[in-house]
Design a protein around this motif. Structure first.
Motif, mmCIF file in Angstrom:
data_model
loop_
_atom_site.group_PDB
_atom_site.id
_atom_site.type_symbol
_atom_site.label_atom_id
_atom_site.label_comp_id
_atom_site.label_asym_id
_atom_site.label_seq_id
_atom_site.Cartn_x
_atom_site.Cartn_y
_atom_site.Cartn_z
ATOM 1 N N ASP A 1 -0.390 1.828 -7.446
ATOM 2 C CA ASP A 1 -1.855 2.195 -7.713
ATOM 3 C C ASP A 1 -1.841 2.984 -8.934
ATOM 4 O OD1 ASP A 1 -4.346 2.422 -6.934
ATOM 5 O OD2 ASP A 1 -4.267 4.640 -7.053
ATOM 6 N N LEU A 2 -0.828 3.774 -9.159
ATOM 7 C CA LEU A 2 -0.771 4.247 -10.272
ATOM 8 C C LEU A 2 -0.477 3.916 -11.582
ATOM 9 C CD1 LEU A 2 0.555 7.761 -9.150
ATOM 10 C CD2 LEU A 2 -2.176 7.974 -9.875
ATOM 11 N N GLY A 3 -0.216 2.754 -11.587
ATOM 12 C CA GLY A 3 0.403 1.688 -12.342
ATOM 13 C C GLY A 3 1.900 2.208 -13.343
ATOM 14 N N ALA A 4 2.693 2.281 -12.006
ATOM 15 C CA ALA A 4 4.471 2.731 -12.660
ATOM 16 C C ALA A 4 4.947 1.801 -12.347
ATOM 17 C CB ALA A 4 4.391 3.717 -11.373
ATOM 18 N N PRO A 5 5.890 1.682 -13.146
ATOM 19 C CA PRO A 5 7.289 0.518 -13.265
ATOM 20 C C PRO A 5 7.524 0.877 -11.729
ATOM 21 C CG PRO A 5 7.591 1.893 -14.676
ATOM 22 C CD PRO A 5 6.416 2.566 -14.301
ATOM 23 N N PRO A 6 8.391 -0.584 -10.889
ATOM 24 C CA PRO A 6 8.908 -0.804 -9.458
ATOM 25 C C PRO A 6 9.668 0.600 -9.475
ATOM 26 C CG PRO A 6 9.001 -2.671 -11.251
ATOM 27 C CD PRO A 6 8.245 -1.811 -11.822
ATOM 28 N N LEU A 7 9.461 1.283 -8.188
ATOM 29 C CA LEU A 7 10.586 2.115 -7.888
ATOM 30 C C LEU A 7 11.661 2.087 -7.420
ATOM 31 C CD1 LEU A 7 8.027 4.092 -5.970
ATOM 32 C CD2 LEU A 7 9.227 4.314 -8.739
ATOM 33 N N GLU B 1 15.688 -6.404 -10.732
ATOM 34 C CA GLU B 1 17.133 -5.633 -10.878
ATOM 35 C C GLU B 1 17.117 -5.283 -9.324
ATOM 36 O OE1 GLU B 1 21.854 -5.154 -11.185
ATOM 37 O OE2 GLU B 1 20.360 -6.273 -13.035
ATOM 38 N N HIS B 2 16.227 -3.982 -9.416
ATOM 39 C CA HIS B 2 16.962 -2.681 -8.893
ATOM 40 C C HIS B 2 15.115 -1.744 -8.142
ATOM 41 C CE1 HIS B 2 20.929 -2.276 -9.764
ATOM 42 N NE2 HIS B 2 20.835 -2.811 -10.710
ATOM 43 N N GLY B 3 14.275 -2.509 -8.951
ATOM 44 C CA GLY B 3 12.655 -2.153 -8.649
ATOM 45 C C GLY B 3 12.035 -2.440 -7.069
ATOM 46 N N TYR B 4 11.209 -1.625 -6.728
ATOM 47 C CA TYR B 4 10.363 -2.241 -5.375
ATOM 48 C C TYR B 4 8.825 -2.067 -5.989
ATOM 49 C CZ TYR B 4 14.374 -2.988 -2.619
ATOM 50 O OH TYR B 4 16.150 -3.567 -2.718
ATOM 51 N N ARG B 5 8.375 -3.199 -4.675
ATOM 52 C CA ARG B 5 6.564 -2.925 -5.427
ATOM 53 C C ARG B 5 6.374 -2.878 -3.985
ATOM 54 N NH1 ARG B 5 4.578 -1.744 -9.782
ATOM 55 N NH2 ARG B 5 5.366 -2.593 -11.904
ATOM 56 N N GLY B 6 4.402 -2.978 -3.302
ATOM 57 C CA GLY B 6 4.335 -2.633 -2.314
ATOM 58 C C GLY B 6 3.862 -4.427 -2.035
ATOM 59 N N GLU B 7 4.407 -5.251 -1.210
ATOM 60 C CA GLU B 7 3.310 -6.255 -0.668
ATOM 61 C C GLU B 7 2.285 -6.250 -1.137
ATOM 62 O OE1 GLU B 7 3.303 -9.842 -1.357
ATOM 63 O OE2 GLU B 7 5.375 -9.575 -1.477
ATOM 64 N N LEU B 8 0.939 -6.538 -1.668
ATOM 65 C CA LEU B 8 -0.513 -6.731 -1.193
ATOM 66 C C LEU B 8 -0.312 -7.852 -0.189
ATOM 67 C CD1 LEU B 8 -1.380 -7.071 -5.089
ATOM 68 C CD2 LEU B 8 -1.485 -4.896 -3.495
ATOM 69 N N ASP B 9 -0.007 -8.649 -0.216
ATOM 70 C CA ASP B 9 -0.730 -9.762 0.846
ATOM 71 C C ASP B 9 -0.631 -9.080 2.429
ATOM 72 O OD1 ASP B 9 -1.339 -12.076 -0.468
ATOM 73 O OD2 ASP B 9 0.931 -12.838 -0.350
ATOM 74 N N TRP B 10 0.880 -8.109 2.485
ATOM 75 C CA TRP B 10 1.293 -7.459 4.228
ATOM 76 C C TRP B 10 -0.300 -6.510 4.195
ATOM 77 C CZ3 TRP B 10 1.758 -2.332 4.987
ATOM 78 C CH2 TRP B 10 2.304 -2.611 6.375
ATOM 79 N N LEU B 11 -0.441 -6.075 2.916
ATOM 80 C CA LEU B 11 -1.581 -4.590 3.025
ATOM 81 C C LEU B 11 -2.850 -5.161 3.182
ATOM 82 C CD1 LEU B 11 -2.153 -1.295 2.202
ATOM 83 C CD2 LEU B 11 -2.476 -2.088 -0.186
ATOM 84 N N ALA B 12 -3.146 -6.496 2.770
ATOM 85 C CA ALA B 12 -4.840 -6.469 2.833
ATOM 86 C C ALA B 12 -4.695 -7.387 4.028
ATOM 87 C CB ALA B 12 -5.149 -8.152 1.804
ATOM 88 N N SER B 13 -3.624 -8.130 4.766
ATOM 89 C CA SER B 13 -3.313 -8.903 6.157
ATOM 90 C C SER B 13 -4.282 -6.747 6.949
ATOM 91 C CB SER B 13 -2.564 -9.378 6.338
ATOM 92 O OG SER B 13 -0.972 -8.207 6.783
ATOM 93 N N ARG B 14 -3.927 -6.242 6.647
ATOM 94 C CA ARG B 14 -3.720 -4.510 8.035
ATOM 95 C C ARG B 14 -5.464 -4.132 6.699
ATOM 96 N NH1 ARG B 14 0.892 -6.613 7.990
ATOM 97 N NH2 ARG B 14 1.857 -6.798 9.941
ATOM 98 N N ILE B 15 -5.642 -4.548 6.038
ATOM 99 C CA ILE B 15 -6.718 -3.385 5.616
ATOM 100 C C ILE B 15 -8.302 -3.358 6.791
ATOM 101 C CG2 ILE B 15 -8.521 -5.298 4.122
ATOM 102 C CD1 ILE B 15 -7.081 -2.210 2.698
#
Length: 129
Positions: free
Chosen positions: A49-55, A89-103
Motif C-alpha cells: 500500500d505504501l508503494g515499497a519495494p518487495p519485502l 529473487e528474494h522479495g514478496y508482494r501481496g497477491e491482488l487476486d487473492w485479496l480481490a476474491s475476499r474483499i
C-alpha cells in the motif's frame, strides 16, 4: 484511570474481534499456529500500500521481530495459499487476486465494523461532557 481502563477494554474487544475474524480463513490451524503468518501477510499488505519495494524475509524479520527462519516458513505457506507471490529473487508482494476474491468476505466486514465501532467508542470517551 477509569478512562484508561475503558480504552484498554475497547482495544481488547477490537483485537479479539479482528483475530477471531482473521482466523476464520485458517480453518486447518488454531490462531496461535497462524499468528506469524498473519503478521507476515499484513506487513506485506502495508508495504504494498505504501508503494515499497518487495519485502524480503530479512526485511520482515527485522520489522516484525521474528526469526528469519520462521518468516521464510510463513512466506512459503502464504505463497502456497496464493496470499503472496515472489517478485524478483528474494522479495514478496501481496497477491491482488487473492485479496480481490475476499474483499466482501464476512470476516473482512466483521473486522471493518469492529474498527469503526472501536473508533466511535474511543472518540466518545474524548468528547466533552
Amino acid at each position: 484511570m477509569a478512562k484508561r481502563h475503558k480504552q484498554s477494554a475497547i482495544i481488547g474487544r477490537l483485537t479479539v474481534a479482528c483475530f477471531v475474524a482473521m482466523r476464520s480463513g485458517y480453518a486447518r490451524k488454531h490462531l496461535g499456529a497462524v499468528f506469524e503468518e498473519l503478521l507476515t501477510a499484513l506487513a506485506i499488505r502495508v508495504a504494498d500500500d505504501l508503494g515499497a519495494p518487495p519485502l524480503t524475509a530479512s526485511d520482515l524479520s527485522r520489522h516484525l521481530g521474528l526469526p528469519r527462519s520462521n518468516v521464510r516458513r510463513c512466506l512459503e505457506a502464504l505463497a502456497e495459499e496464493g496470499v503472496v507471490r515472489k517478485e524478483n529473487e528474494h522479495g514478496y508482494r501481496g497477491e491482488l487476486d487473492w485479496l480481490a476474491s475476499r474483499i466482501d468476505a464476512e470476516y473482512f466486514l466483521t473486522i471493518r465494523n469492529a474498527i469503526i465501532s472501536a473508533a466511535d467508542e474511543l472518540k466518545a470517551l474524548d468528547a466533552p461532557a
